[in-house]
Design a protein around this motif. Structure first.
Motif, PDB file in Angstrom:
ATOM      1  N   LEU A   1       0.831  -1.216   0.000  1.00 32.30           N
ATOM      2  CA  LEU A   1       0.000   0.000   0.000  1.00 32.30           C
ATOM      3  C   LEU A   1       0.859   1.258   0.000  1.00 32.30           C
ATOM      4  O   LEU A   1       1.734   1.414   0.863  1.00 32.30           O
TER       5      LEU A   1
ATOM      6  N   ASN B   1       1.819  -2.900   4.616  1.00 29.40           N
ATOM      7  CA  ASN B   1       1.292  -1.551   4.842  1.00 29.40           C
ATOM      8  C   ASN B   1       2.356  -0.660   5.455  1.00 29.40           C
ATOM      9  O   ASN B   1       2.641  -0.730   6.648  1.00 29.40           O
TER      10      ASN B   1
ATOM     11  N   CYS C   1      -2.203   3.062   9.010  1.00 31.24           N
ATOM     12  CA  CYS C   1      -3.002   1.932   9.499  1.00 31.24           C
ATOM     13  C   CYS C   1      -4.480   2.116   9.185  1.00 31.24           C
ATOM     14  O   CYS C   1      -5.187   1.154   8.891  1.00 31.24           O
TER      15      CYS C   1
ATOM     16  N   VAL D   1      -6.565   0.365   6.315  1.00 36.65           N
ATOM     17  CA  VAL D   1      -7.040  -1.017   6.441  1.00 36.65           C
ATOM     18  C   VAL D   1      -8.269  -1.065   7.346  1.00 36.65           C
ATOM     19  O   VAL D   1      -8.317  -0.412   8.384  1.00 36.65           O
TER      20      VAL D   1
ATOM     21  N   TYR E   1       0.136 -10.192   7.259  1.00 37.98           N
ATOM     22  CA  TYR E   1       0.013  -8.726   7.270  1.00 37.98           C
ATOM     23  C   TYR E   1       1.302  -8.149   7.852  1.00 37.98           C
ATOM     24  O   TYR E   1       1.627  -8.376   9.017  1.00 37.98           O
TER      25      TYR E   1
ATOM     26  N   CYS F   1       3.215  -4.814   8.687  1.00 40.20           N
ATOM     27  CA  CYS F   1       2.685  -3.487   8.900  1.00 40.20           C
ATOM     28  C   CYS F   1       3.644  -2.607   9.701  1.00 40.20           C
ATOM     29  O   CYS F   1       4.028  -2.954  10.815  1.00 40.20           O
TER      30      CYS F   1
END
Ligand code: 3PG
Length: 314
Positions: free
Chosen positions: A194, A222, A226, A229, A246, A248
């Motif tokens: 992302l 990501n 945050c 999402v 995930y 992140c």
């Protein structure tokens, strides 16, 4: 009277970067006031009263800050994403806002690969992992950070795909990535990274429907924000899919949301769910230098030459 530049960074820059910022401001005859690692908003509200200019990171500049900032003319977000600045409020007060696009792109890109390798090698737990070569990575947003990740992906022998509503497909193809026509189309690939700003449109937009489309070993990366999402959906996806990962850099502030995700994964070695302790993407000496010095130079150019090239609009 000399202009005052307030460096307000709740997460401090490396000391070396601060010296370089100070070299720029003092060469212009300005005074640099440092408010680093501050713990309460009150500290910021007090410090801003004397500032003609501010350099910030993810620090929030909202109406409350502006109400105390009687002399403020310019605020520069040393970094890319500026969702922490209330642009309507700054515009309402005639304060110019800027960011420093591209300056921390390489730092974020290297972290993306760090997290990918940690996950692919099962967080070094002794079991057999997999290699990144020949795997696919799809970028949601193809700005400076995504392009830096893409460049590294090419070195790793990966295949890149990208969707960006503001960049024509031909330009994406010219840069060596395969253009994808829709956001949903990105989620046909093993890795989705992302790189979109947080806006009304992107908020909570990465949802269960998209994540469940991902192929086996589907991994969302990501390093954006945050809030992009849908956190409750993420918990459901973890429960429904044992293969989903995930990675992140931006753990939810909400402790309960974070714990719900960790409980749904039950992943003791941190292979499927990686959260950094604090947002670390731009936390390198080089990125601190690049962003901080760019911000200081932009402030000097604004006051001395009326330069507004990186000015942001609400
Ligand atoms: C950015 O948008 O530039 C990054 O998220 C960096 O944020 P930070 O300055 O708070 O590390």
């Amino acid at each position: 009277k000399a202009r005052t530049v307030l460096l307000a960074t709740e997460k401090a820059f490396a000391a070396d970067a601060v010296s370089k910022i100070e070299a720029v401001t003092s060469a212009a005859g300005y005074k640099l006031v440092r408010l680093e690692n501050y713990k309460s908003k009150d500290d910021l509200l007090k410090a801003v009263a004397d500032a003609d200019a501010m350099i910030i990171r993810s620090d929030k500049v909202d109406q409350a800050v502006l109400d105390k900032a009687a002399k403020l003319k310019i605020v520069v977000r040393a970094g890319a994403g500026y969702d922490n600045i209330d642009l309507k409020a700054t515009e309402g007060k005639g304060v110019v806002s800027m960011n420093t696009p591209g300056q921390n792109a390489n730092a974020v890109a290297e972290l993306v690969f760090g997290m990918m390798i940690t996950s692919a090698r099962n967080n070094y737990d002794g079991t057999s992992g997999f290699e990144l070569v020949n795997r696919s990575i799809a970028f949601y947003g193809f700005g400076a950070v995504a392009r830096a990740v893409h460049k590294l992906a090419q070195g790793f022998g990966m295949k890149s795909f990208a969707y960006d509503p503001y960049i024509p497909a031909e330009k994406i193809a010219e840069m060596g990535a395969t253009p994808v026509a829709t956001v949903a189309g990105l989620f046909e690939h093993q890795y989705v990274s992302l790189h979109v700003p947080l806006t009304d449109e992107t908020k909570a937009s990465i949802n269960k429907a998209l994540l469940m489309k991902m192929p086996k070993g589907g991994t969302l990366i990501n390093t954006a924000r945050c809030e992009v999402v849908h956190e409750a959906d993420m918990v459901e996806v973890f429960k429904a899919r044992q293969d989903f990962c995930y990675l992140c850099d931006v753990a939810p502030d909400d402790k309960a949301a974070k714990e719900a995700m960790a409980a749904a994964v039950g992943d003791k070695f941190g292979k499927r769910l990686i959260f950094t302790a604090k947002k670390m993407g731009a936390q390198t000496l080089e990125a601190n230098d690049n962003c901080g010095v760019a911000a200081a130079n932009q402030i000097v150019a604004f006051f001395e030459k009326g330069e507004t090239r990186f000015a942001l609009k609400a």
